[in-house]
Design an enzyme around this catalytic site. Structure first.
Site, PDB file in Angstrom:
ATOM      1  NE  ARG A 178      42.302  36.700 -21.764  1.00 19.84           N
ATOM      2  CZ  ARG A 178      41.787  37.023 -22.733  1.00 19.84           C
ATOM      3  NH1 ARG A 178      41.394  36.256 -23.711  1.00 19.84           N
ATOM      4  NH2 ARG A 178      41.862  38.277 -23.220  1.00 19.84           N
ATOM      5  NE  ARG A 215      40.162  42.411 -22.932  1.00 16.33           N
ATOM      6  CZ  ARG A 215      39.435  41.113 -22.357  1.00 16.33           C
ATOM      7  NH1 ARG A 215      39.235  41.002 -21.112  1.00 16.33           N
ATOM      8  NH2 ARG A 215      39.387  40.187 -23.092  1.00 16.33           N
ATOM      9  CE  LYS A 229      38.211  38.346 -31.243  1.00 21.55           C
ATOM     10  NZ  LYS A 229      37.703  38.998 -30.344  1.00 21.55           N
ATOM     11  NE  ARG A 251      42.457  42.953 -30.158  1.00 25.20           N
ATOM     12  CZ  ARG A 251      42.217  41.833 -29.581  1.00 25.20           C
ATOM     13  NH1 ARG A 251      43.342  40.739 -30.045  1.00 25.20           N
ATOM     14  NH2 ARG A 251      41.685  41.480 -28.575  1.00 25.20           N
ATOM     15  NE  ARG A 253      37.426  35.138 -22.098  1.00 26.80           N
ATOM     16  CZ  ARG A 253      37.495  35.825 -23.247  1.00 26.80           C
ATOM     17  NH1 ARG A 253      37.300  35.822 -24.266  1.00 26.80           N
ATOM     18  NH2 ARG A 253      37.839  36.869 -23.215  1.00 26.80           N
TER      19      ARG A 253
HETATM   20  P1  AMP Z   1      42.522  38.510 -26.734  1.00 22.69           P
HETATM   21  O1  AMP Z   1      43.057  37.289 -26.242  1.00 22.69           O
HETATM   22  O2  AMP Z   1      42.195  38.594 -28.399  1.00 22.69           O
HETATM   23  O3  AMP Z   1      41.328  39.113 -26.169  1.00 22.69           O
HETATM   24  O4  AMP Z   1      43.736  39.674 -26.437  1.00 22.69           O
HETATM   25  C1  AMP Z   1      44.072  39.810 -25.389  1.00 22.69           C
HETATM   26  C2  AMP Z   1      45.126  41.230 -25.027  1.00 22.69           C
HETATM   27  O5  AMP Z   1      46.286  40.948 -25.962  1.00 22.69           O
HETATM   28  C3  AMP Z   1      44.609  42.278 -25.716  1.00 22.69           C
HETATM   29  O6  AMP Z   1      43.681  43.231 -24.855  1.00 22.69           O
HETATM   30  C4  AMP Z   1      45.636  43.113 -26.228  1.00 22.69           C
HETATM   31  O7  AMP Z   1      46.170  43.829 -25.147  1.00 22.69           O
HETATM   32  C5  AMP Z   1      46.582  42.229 -26.909  1.00 22.69           C
HETATM   33  N1  AMP Z   1      46.761  41.789 -28.232  1.00 22.69           N
HETATM   34  C6  AMP Z   1      45.868  40.521 -28.632  1.00 22.69           C
HETATM   35  N2  AMP Z   1      45.818  40.654 -30.069  1.00 22.69           N
HETATM   36  C7  AMP Z   1      46.469  42.034 -30.342  1.00 22.69           C
HETATM   37  C8  AMP Z   1      46.638  42.596 -31.671  1.00 22.69           C
HETATM   38  N3  AMP Z   1      46.252  42.170 -32.765  1.00 22.69           N
HETATM   39  N4  AMP Z   1      47.390  43.963 -31.372  1.00 22.69           N
HETATM   40  C9  AMP Z   1      47.460  44.563 -30.192  1.00 22.69           C
HETATM   41  N5  AMP Z   1      47.330  43.814 -29.250  1.00 22.69           N
HETATM   42  C10 AMP Z   1      46.797  42.425 -29.217  1.00 22.69           C
END
Ligand code: AMP
Length: 216
Positions: free
Chosen positions: A158, A169, A13, A86, A125
């Site tokens: 990360r 996740r 993404k 999400r 990553r």
């Molecule tokens: P990402 O960078 O999109 O993989 O997001 C990393 C982490 O941030 C996720 O595993 C969630 O813990 C949190 N997170 C990101 N976006 C959301 C969302 N829309 N709703 C809830 N938690 C989020």
């Protein structure tokens, strides 16, 4: 225009959002990046959200939506939504937010990917904390090892990008986020992208989908 990128962690993404932002001038909003910035800066929201990220869980809807609304103030351009919504409740809330701006979700690109590929991508990553661009140790390595090609800052891994947390996740994604596929399919805005394909093919399909939506 509002374009939502849907897909499991590691589906690509962020990478595709960057390309779209560059090609079409849309603003890339990544809720993951918003959260990580808050965590690094030790803000009140950052302190509250960190534990969820570390456990591979979602930040509660109410808090996440508050952070998004805050971020959206003073923004008035086409947006690529990366990692938001999400949950179904976030999707409903996004509709309301956009309605108030006389907008709607125009296109949802669902980046479909197999679990093996997800783990491979997540494990290798690397992220630039400054520009947030992502690299991969073997698939998309930076020109200089450990250094961002664009702003020469060190690349980091990360804290949630290891196999164990990735599996949590993915489970969270299946339970909470996957229902959004049917939700947006019913609204006839969903386009499925085979993210197992190579980058060129994926990008061509995305381009076509955006071009035809822009013509509508
Ligand atoms: P990402 O960078 O999109 O993989 O997001 C990393 C982490 O941030 C996720 O595993 C969630 O813990 C949190 N997170 C990101 N976006 C959301 C969302 N829309 N709703 C809830 N938690 C989020």
């Amino acid at each position: 225009m509002n374009l939502v990128l849907l897909g499991a962690p590691g589906a690509g993404k962020g990478t595709q959002a960057d390309k779209i932002a560059q090609e079409y001038g849309f603003l890339h909003i990544s809720t993951g990046d918003i959260i990580r910035d808050n965590v690094v800066n030790k803000t009140k929201d950052g302190l509250e959200t960190e534990k969820y990220v570390e456990q591979g869980k979602l930040v509660p809807d109410e808090l996440m939506i508050k952070m998004v609304e805050e971020y959206l103030k003073n923004i008035d351009q086409s947006i690529i939504w990366d990692g938001f919504p999400r949950t179904l409740s976030q999707a409903e809330k996004l509709n309301k937010i956009l309605e108030n701006r006389n907008q709607h979700v125009n296109l949802v690109l669902y980046l479909k990917i197999s679990e093996d590929k997800i783990i491979e991508r997540i494990k290798g990553r690397l992220v630039c904390m400054k520009c947030k661009r992502t690299f991969h140790v073997t698939i998309r390595p930076p020109k200089i090892q450990g250094v961002c090609d664009f702003d020469h800052q060190p690349l980091i891994k990360r804290s949630d990008d290891n196999e164990e947390k990735a599996r949590v996740r993915i489970k969270t994604y299946c339970n909470e986020t996957e229902p959004l596929i049917g939700y947006y399919q019913a609204k006839q805005v969903l386009k499925i992208i085979d993210s197992d394909e190579n980058e060129t093919v994926v990008w061509e399909t995305i381009n076509q989908a955006i071009e035809s939506t822009l013509k509508e």
